[in-house]
Design an enzyme around this catalytic site. Structure first.
Site, PDB file in Angstrom:
ATOM      1  N   LYS A  22       0.841  -1.208   0.000  1.00 46.72           N
ATOM      2  CA  LYS A  22       0.000   0.000   0.000  1.00 46.72           C
ATOM      3  C   LYS A  22       0.872   1.253   0.000  1.00 46.72           C
ATOM      4  O   LYS A  22       0.625   2.194  -0.752  1.00 46.72           O
ATOM      5  CB  LYS A  22      -0.905   0.006   1.241  1.00 46.72           C
ATOM      6  CG  LYS A  22      -1.506   1.371   1.571  1.00 46.72           C
ATOM      7  CD  LYS A  22      -2.412   1.338   2.766  1.00 46.72           C
ATOM      8  CE  LYS A  22      -1.892   1.904   4.056  1.00 46.72           C
ATOM      9  NZ  LYS A  22      -1.308   3.237   4.075  1.00 46.72           N
ATOM     10  N   ASN A  23       1.893   1.238   0.854  1.00 48.97           N
ATOM     11  CA  ASN A  23       2.691   2.458   0.995  1.00 48.97           C
ATOM     12  C   ASN A  23       3.700   2.627  -0.130  1.00 48.97           C
ATOM     13  O   ASN A  23       4.506   3.552  -0.113  1.00 48.97           O
ATOM     14  CB  ASN A  23       3.358   2.493   2.373  1.00 48.97           C
ATOM     15  CG  ASN A  23       2.312   2.728   3.455  1.00 48.97           C
ATOM     16  OD1 ASN A  23       1.199   3.158   3.158  1.00 48.97           O
ATOM     17  ND2 ASN A  23       2.655   2.430   4.701  1.00 48.97           N
ATOM     18  N   ARG A  93      -3.845  10.484   3.175  1.00 49.91           N
ATOM     19  CA  ARG A  93      -2.819  11.488   3.457  1.00 49.91           C
ATOM     20  C   ARG A  93      -1.961  11.784   2.228  1.00 49.91           C
ATOM     21  O   ARG A  93      -0.855  12.313   2.335  1.00 49.91           O
ATOM     22  CB  ARG A  93      -1.906  11.000   4.595  1.00 49.91           C
ATOM     23  CG  ARG A  93      -2.646  10.646   5.860  1.00 49.91           C
ATOM     24  CD  ARG A  93      -1.722  10.534   7.023  1.00 49.91           C
ATOM     25  NE  ARG A  93      -0.967  11.738   7.246  1.00 49.91           N
ATOM     26  CZ  ARG A  93      -1.446  12.840   7.794  1.00 49.91           C
ATOM     27  NH1 ARG A  93      -2.675  12.892   8.199  1.00 49.91           N
ATOM     28  NH2 ARG A  93      -0.654  13.905   7.934  1.00 49.91           N
ATOM     29  N   ASP A 118      -5.109   7.904   9.141  1.00 51.40           N
ATOM     30  CA  ASP A 118      -5.259   7.446  10.515  1.00 51.40           C
ATOM     31  C   ASP A 118      -4.906   8.528  11.532  1.00 51.40           C
ATOM     32  O   ASP A 118      -3.931   9.247  11.362  1.00 51.40           O
ATOM     33  CB  ASP A 118      -4.350   6.235  10.752  1.00 51.40           C
ATOM     34  CG  ASP A 118      -4.786   5.051   9.913  1.00 51.40           C
ATOM     35  OD1 ASP A 118      -5.972   5.016   9.520  1.00 51.40           O
ATOM     36  OD2 ASP A 118      -3.947   4.176   9.659  1.00 51.40           O
ATOM     37  N   ASP A 307       4.095   0.120  12.218  1.00 45.59           N
ATOM     38  CA  ASP A 307       2.897  -0.547  11.687  1.00 45.59           C
ATOM     39  C   ASP A 307       2.808  -2.014  12.096  1.00 45.59           C
ATOM     40  O   ASP A 307       1.779  -2.642  11.921  1.00 45.59           O
ATOM     41  CB  ASP A 307       2.878  -0.434  10.159  1.00 45.59           C
ATOM     42  CG  ASP A 307       2.937   1.006   9.732  1.00 45.59           C
ATOM     43  OD1 ASP A 307       1.919   1.680   9.821  1.00 45.59           O
ATOM     44  OD2 ASP A 307       4.031   1.469   9.356  1.00 45.59           O
ATOM     45  N   VAL A 329       7.609   6.257  17.076  1.00 46.72           N
ATOM     46  CA  VAL A 329       7.420   6.905  15.765  1.00 46.72           C
ATOM     47  C   VAL A 329       6.199   7.828  15.769  1.00 46.72           C
ATOM     48  O   VAL A 329       6.283   8.986  15.360  1.00 46.72           O
ATOM     49  CB  VAL A 329       7.322   5.857  14.638  1.00 46.72           C
ATOM     50  CG1 VAL A 329       7.127   6.540  13.283  1.00 46.72           C
ATOM     51  CG2 VAL A 329       8.567   4.971  14.617  1.00 46.72           C
TER      52      VAL A 329
HETATM   53  N1  EPU Z   1       6.600  14.202  10.990  1.00 52.89           N
HETATM   54  C1  EPU Z   1       6.664  15.528  11.286  1.00 52.89           C
HETATM   55  N2  EPU Z   1       6.590  16.437  10.274  1.00 52.89           N
HETATM   56  C2  EPU Z   1       6.432  16.045   8.973  1.00 52.89           C
HETATM   57  C3  EPU Z   1       6.357  14.670   8.674  1.00 52.89           C
HETATM   58  C4  EPU Z   1       6.442  13.766   9.713  1.00 52.89           C
HETATM   59  O1  EPU Z   1       6.809  15.913  12.454  1.00 52.89           O
HETATM   60  O2  EPU Z   1       6.354  16.927   8.092  1.00 52.89           O
HETATM   61  C5  EPU Z   1       6.667  13.209  12.083  1.00 52.89           C
HETATM   62  C6  EPU Z   1       5.337  12.464  12.253  1.00 52.89           C
HETATM   63  O3  EPU Z   1       4.412  13.210  13.000  1.00 52.89           O
HETATM   64  C7  EPU Z   1       5.792  11.195  12.941  1.00 52.89           C
HETATM   65  C8  EPU Z   1       7.165  10.946  12.316  1.00 52.89           C
HETATM   66  O4  EPU Z   1       7.577  12.185  11.746  1.00 52.89           O
HETATM   67  O5  EPU Z   1       5.948  11.425  14.314  1.00 52.89           O
HETATM   68  C9  EPU Z   1       7.194   9.881  11.266  1.00 52.89           C
HETATM   69  O6  EPU Z   1       6.229  10.165  10.298  1.00 52.89           O
HETATM   70  P1  EPU Z   1       6.388   9.750   8.786  1.00 52.89           P
HETATM   71  O7  EPU Z   1       6.334  10.985   7.969  1.00 52.89           O
HETATM   72  O8  EPU Z   1       7.528   8.825   8.610  1.00 52.89           O
HETATM   73  O9  EPU Z   1       5.067   8.940   8.560  1.00 52.89           O
HETATM   74  P2  EPU Z   1       4.159   9.103   7.326  1.00 52.89           P
HETATM   75  O10 EPU Z   1       5.023   9.324   6.148  1.00 52.89           O
HETATM   76  O11 EPU Z   1       3.035  10.030   7.632  1.00 52.89           O
HETATM   77  C10 EPU Z   1       4.252   6.620   6.544  1.00 52.89           C
HETATM   78  C11 EPU Z   1       3.249   5.563   6.271  1.00 52.89           C
HETATM   79  C12 EPU Z   1       2.678   5.081   7.596  1.00 52.89           C
HETATM   80  C13 EPU Z   1       3.810   4.536   8.434  1.00 52.89           C
HETATM   81  C14 EPU Z   1       4.889   5.620   8.609  1.00 52.89           C
HETATM   82  C15 EPU Z   1       6.111   5.108   9.326  1.00 52.89           C
HETATM   83  C16 EPU Z   1       2.397   6.218   4.131  1.00 52.89           C
HETATM   84  C17 EPU Z   1       1.268   6.763   3.336  1.00 52.89           C
HETATM   85  N3  EPU Z   1       2.206   6.118   5.425  1.00 52.89           N
HETATM   86  O12 EPU Z   1       3.547   7.655   7.220  1.00 52.89           O
HETATM   87  O13 EPU Z   1       1.780   4.033   7.294  1.00 52.89           O
HETATM   88  O14 EPU Z   1       3.313   4.174   9.684  1.00 52.89           O
HETATM   89  O15 EPU Z   1       5.308   6.110   7.331  1.00 52.89           O
HETATM   90  O16 EPU Z   1       6.686   4.052   8.646  1.00 52.89           O
HETATM   91  O17 EPU Z   1       3.432   5.869   3.585  1.00 52.89           O
HETATM   92  C18 EPU Z   1      -0.141   2.726   7.508  1.00 52.89           C
HETATM   93  O18 EPU Z   1       0.209   2.160   6.453  1.00 52.89           O
HETATM   94  O19 EPU Z   1      -1.112   2.319   8.200  1.00 52.89           O
HETATM   95  C19 EPU Z   1       0.589   3.890   7.952  1.00 52.89           C
HETATM   96  C20 EPU Z   1       0.152   4.692   8.919  1.00 52.89           C
END
Ligand code: EPU
Length: 434
Positions: A22-23, A93, A118, A307, A329
């Site tokens: 998915k990601n 997102r 989420d 995850d 995380v």
């Molecule tokens: N963060 C910030 N500022 C930003 C971006 C992130 O403070 O501009 C913080 C977040 O709040 C968090 C941390 O950095 O505390 C990590 O966030 P990250 O950006 O890595 O997560 P994400 O990109 O929003 C993706 C996956 C998630 C997965 C995380 C960690 C996608 C669409 N989503 O989220 O997947 O948990 O990376 O591996 O790629 C899921 O599949 O259910 C899911 C939530």
């Protein structure tokens, strides 16, 4: 139907095939818009988040044709709009990920500030916006939208992320691929899904070096071509099924599960006493003997994925002794624990770091859990709060004695293909109801 009635007490047994991540698909679809030429993807998962992302890409001009359920051709010869509606932006997102392709193709992107997805913490997009500003874009917020403009194009920049965020890294890699000059992204995420995106961008013609210290160096190119790409298997789905097999006392072969992407999960499973056998075309997960309590911290790759946390915590409710899980995380990823407590699990939540001091040490978020096991789970009526927690509820209901009701199944089908049929084929007794 959004509610399932589940008769529990049945171990999961059999074989299941895991498809593409998915990601990964969500970012690949967006990246394809960097080019006017068509791309082909295979091993594409049939899940809700793919559909939402396709709709978002279609809203800016992408067209799709399916050769079969798991392959997809996408083509965006012209951009018809550089505005993502609030309605679409609120469904997952991904909208912010369109900023790079839209800036390169039209010089402007209008992206809703409020994203869906989420609720597992505040999830800001400041790294994305700061990064694109360093690359020369102007960002303003108006009527609930980010108006992002780069009339003269994006230029290379040196960017250091405060935390190795997955989507920020991916977003900035896409933007940097066609920016003028060199972009250096330090403290970047190096998750396998990020590398999958980099592999696709390289096939399109991008020049992206990947250094040992979480640094990507991108030499911008003028145009990108279409490309063909087979997605990596979904290691979150594979691990969730692996944890489910062991937690229910069952035996499941997860076809296409990829060992290299799951090393930390497999080591952790072995420490707990769960069994697995790596085969050429997948991994067999099974229960054999008692499980032991452990200490576990989630982290960025190559650490234990956030995850994987909820299905693994469920598994720990069956381990003898006190286990500790420290989530580092996302600050608010234990929302699902209350339902497991109602089902009889003994879990305490704490705002302190039970492990190394993490970014949430001085916050009031309960981001550490202590689990006392083993617990016999009983049935309950529960409502799914988010995707990964939702899958965990289903497995808890399958483990519990008696009949459970799980509401909000649509959260789960965003990320798990053929969910009902797959779980039934493993012996789960599921009845969708109105
Ligand atoms: N963060 C910030 N500022 C930003 C971006 C992130 O403070 O501009 C913080 C977040 O709040 C968090 C941390 O950095 O505390 C990590 O966030 P990250 O950006 O890595 O997560 P994400 O990109 O929003 C993706 C996956 C998630 C997965 C995380 C960690 C996608 C669409 N989503 O989220 O997947 O948990 O990376 O591996 O790629 C899921 O599949 O259910 C899911 C939530």
């Amino acid at each position: 139907m959004n509610t399932w009635v589940i008769d529990g007490g049945q171990p999961l047994r059999g074989e299941i095939r895991v498809s593409g991540a998915k990601n990964s698909i969500t970012k690949l679809l967006v990246a394809s818009i960097l080019s006017e030429q068509p791309s082909h993807f295979s091993n594409v998962p049939n899940i809700g988040d793919r559909d939402i992302t396709q709709e978002m890409c279609a809203a800016v001009g992408a067209t799709f044709s399916n050769t079969n359920g798991h392959s997809l051709r996408v083509s965006t010869p012209t951009i018809s709009s550089n505005i993502i509606s609030q309605e679409l932006g609120g469904r997952n997102r991904l909208a912010i990920m369109l900023m790079g392709p839209l800036l390169h193709r039209t010089g402007k992107a209008v992206i809703p500030a409020a994203a869906g997805g989420d609720q597992i913490g505040p999830r800001p997009v400041d790294f994305h916006l700061q990064g694109i500003q360093r690359m020369g874009a102007r960002v303003e917020i108006k009527d609930g939208n980010y108006i992002i403009q780069a009339a003269d194009g994006l230029r290379g920049a040196e960017i250091t992320l405060d935390y190795p965020s997955v989507t920020s890294t991916e977003n900035l890699l896409m933007a940097a691929s066609m920016a003028r000059g060199r972009t250096i992204i330090q403290n970047a995420a190096i998750e396998p899904e990020v590398v999958d995106l980099v592999s696709y961008l390289q096939k399109m013609g991008a020049i992206i070096d990947y250094q040992v210290d979480r640094t990507f160096v991108v030499e911008g190119v003028e145009t990108l071509n279409g490309a063909s790409h087979r997605l990596l298997p979904d290691r979150i789905v594979a691990a969730s099924l692996g944890a489910a097999a062991v937690a229910t006392g069952g035996d499941v072969f997860v076809r296409n599960a990829s060992q290299p992407d799951m090393l930390t999960f497999l080591n952790t499973l072995r420490r707990v006493g769960g069994k697995f056998e790596v085969q050429d075309d997948g991994i067999r997960f099974y229960a054999d003997g008692p499980l032991k309590a452990i200490h576990l911290e989630t982290s960025v790759h190559p650490g234990f994925m956030t995850d994987w946390q909820s299905p693994f915590l469920l598994l720990l409710t069956q381990a003898e002794g006190m286990s500790v899980v420290h989530e580092t995380v996302f600050e608010d990823r234990f929302g699902y624990v209350a339902a497991l407590q109602d089902m009889g699990a003994e879990i305490g939540l704490y705002d302190s770091c039970l492990g190394h001091r993490c970014r949430f040490a001085s916050s009031s978020y309960k981001h550490s859990a202590v689990i006392k096991g083993p617990s016999k789970l009983r049935s309950a009526e529960v409502t799914v709060p988010d995707l990964r927690a939702g899958f965990t509820y289903l497995i808890a209901a399958i483990m519990a004695e008696g009949q459970s009701r799980v509401h909000g199944i649509d959260h789960i089908t965003r990320g798990y293909e053929n969910l009902e049929e797959s779980l039934r084929s493993l012996g789960a007794r599921i009845q969708p109801v109105q």
